[in-house]
Scaffold this motif. Sequence first.
Motif, PDB file in Angstrom:
ATOM      1  N   TYR A  35       0.808  -1.216   0.000  1.00 48.83           N
ATOM      2  CA  TYR A  35       0.000   0.000   0.000  1.00 48.83           C
ATOM      3  C   TYR A  35       0.841   1.266   0.000  1.00 48.83           C
ATOM      4  O   TYR A  35       0.386   2.328  -0.446  1.00 48.83           O
ATOM      5  CB  TYR A  35      -0.968   0.025   1.191  1.00 48.83           C
ATOM      6  CG  TYR A  35      -0.424   0.638   2.468  1.00 48.83           C
ATOM      7  CD1 TYR A  35      -0.325   2.026   2.618  1.00 48.83           C
ATOM      8  CD2 TYR A  35      -0.030  -0.152   3.540  1.00 48.83           C
ATOM      9  CE1 TYR A  35       0.172   2.590   3.778  1.00 48.83           C
ATOM     10  CE2 TYR A  35       0.479   0.402   4.705  1.00 48.83           C
ATOM     11  CZ  TYR A  35       0.574   1.778   4.817  1.00 48.83           C
ATOM     12  OH  TYR A  35       1.081   2.336   5.963  1.00 48.83           O
ATOM     13  N   TYR A  38       1.034   3.699  -3.017  1.00 47.55           N
ATOM     14  CA  TYR A  38      -0.186   4.471  -3.253  1.00 47.55           C
ATOM     15  C   TYR A  38      -0.244   5.684  -2.316  1.00 47.55           C
ATOM     16  O   TYR A  38      -0.646   6.781  -2.722  1.00 47.55           O
ATOM     17  CB  TYR A  38      -1.416   3.590  -3.053  1.00 47.55           C
ATOM     18  CG  TYR A  38      -1.532   2.496  -4.085  1.00 47.55           C
ATOM     19  CD1 TYR A  38      -2.161   2.733  -5.313  1.00 47.55           C
ATOM     20  CD2 TYR A  38      -1.004   1.231  -3.850  1.00 47.55           C
ATOM     21  CE1 TYR A  38      -2.263   1.732  -6.269  1.00 47.55           C
ATOM     22  CE2 TYR A  38      -1.095   0.223  -4.807  1.00 47.55           C
ATOM     23  CZ  TYR A  38      -1.723   0.482  -6.012  1.00 47.55           C
ATOM     24  OH  TYR A  38      -1.816  -0.505  -6.963  1.00 47.55           O
ATOM     25  N   THR A  81       7.913   6.991  -6.290  1.00 52.22           N
ATOM     26  CA  THR A  81       7.027   7.083  -7.452  1.00 52.22           C
ATOM     27  C   THR A  81       7.613   7.905  -8.598  1.00 52.22           C
ATOM     28  O   THR A  81       6.963   8.077  -9.621  1.00 52.22           O
ATOM     29  CB  THR A  81       5.687   7.722  -7.046  1.00 52.22           C
ATOM     30  OG1 THR A  81       5.939   9.057  -6.582  1.00 52.22           O
ATOM     31  CG2 THR A  81       4.993   6.914  -5.965  1.00 52.22           C
ATOM     32  N   PHE A 106       4.576   2.710 -10.828  1.00 54.19           N
ATOM     33  CA  PHE A 106       4.468   4.165 -10.681  1.00 54.19           C
ATOM     34  C   PHE A 106       5.607   4.855 -11.420  1.00 54.19           C
ATOM     35  O   PHE A 106       5.421   5.922 -12.011  1.00 54.19           O
ATOM     36  CB  PHE A 106       4.494   4.543  -9.200  1.00 54.19           C
ATOM     37  CG  PHE A 106       3.275   4.091  -8.435  1.00 54.19           C
ATOM     38  CD1 PHE A 106       2.163   4.910  -8.337  1.00 54.19           C
ATOM     39  CD2 PHE A 106       3.244   2.845  -7.827  1.00 54.19           C
ATOM     40  CE1 PHE A 106       1.037   4.497  -7.639  1.00 54.19           C
ATOM     41  CE2 PHE A 106       2.126   2.417  -7.130  1.00 54.19           C
ATOM     42  CZ  PHE A 106       1.021   3.247  -7.036  1.00 54.19           C
TER      43      PHE A 106
END
Length: 244
Positions: A35, A38, A81, A106
């Motif tokens: 997670y 994100y 990212t 990403f």
Amino acid sequence: MDVLVLLLQLLMLLLTLPLHLMALLGFWQPLCKSYFPYLMAMLADNANRKMESKKRELFGQIKELMRTSGKVALLDLGCGTGANFQFYPPGCRVTCLDPNPHFEKFLTKSMAENRHLRYERFVVAPGEDMKQVADGSMDVVVCTLVLCSVQSPKRVLQEVQRVLRPGGVLFFWEHVAYPRGSWAFMWQQVFEPTWKHIGDGCCLTRETWKDLEDAQFSEIQMERQPPPLKWLPVGPHIMGKAVK
């Protein structure tokens, strides 16, 4: 104050007991690795909007290293990212390194949005052991919001020194501890045991400027700034560059 910190840490532990139990049993880390990209993607957009002028000022200095060859070998250490890609000047040949393989999709998206860069490769490795990156192969290393979560900042900076060519530059932007003895530092101590699980190892009380000063760079330029996201328990930031 030490007793108060301990009592508040115990209270925080009780309030977040399921999280700590999951971490103790080994269930939390795999979930966090999945997670966390994100979460970082969401936070990065907000932080970039607030820090855009400062980041452009910092990374704009990379152009000075391009005067002879017109290109720069750049290692994005703890790339996440790819939040910094938009601030790198054209001509950068970017190698990305991060211990979390879940960031790759990403990075692919970020590279597609930043065609002015040349994407070399994504290395899955911790900053303390960058053996896949050759000695003296990088003109620039970028390290933003990374030294808070590594196991050994000292070892990471040794590796940075190794991969940089003579005269190469480390550009950094890191959050650090509030002054010792302040109420803000006390709250960082209280939140840190829980925050380390939420933030994939992120430590709130590191005095990272000391690690940079002790790393034997030939020159360091550093400025201190307030935290861009005041609703998070992270402290002030340091931004600057260090020359090998």
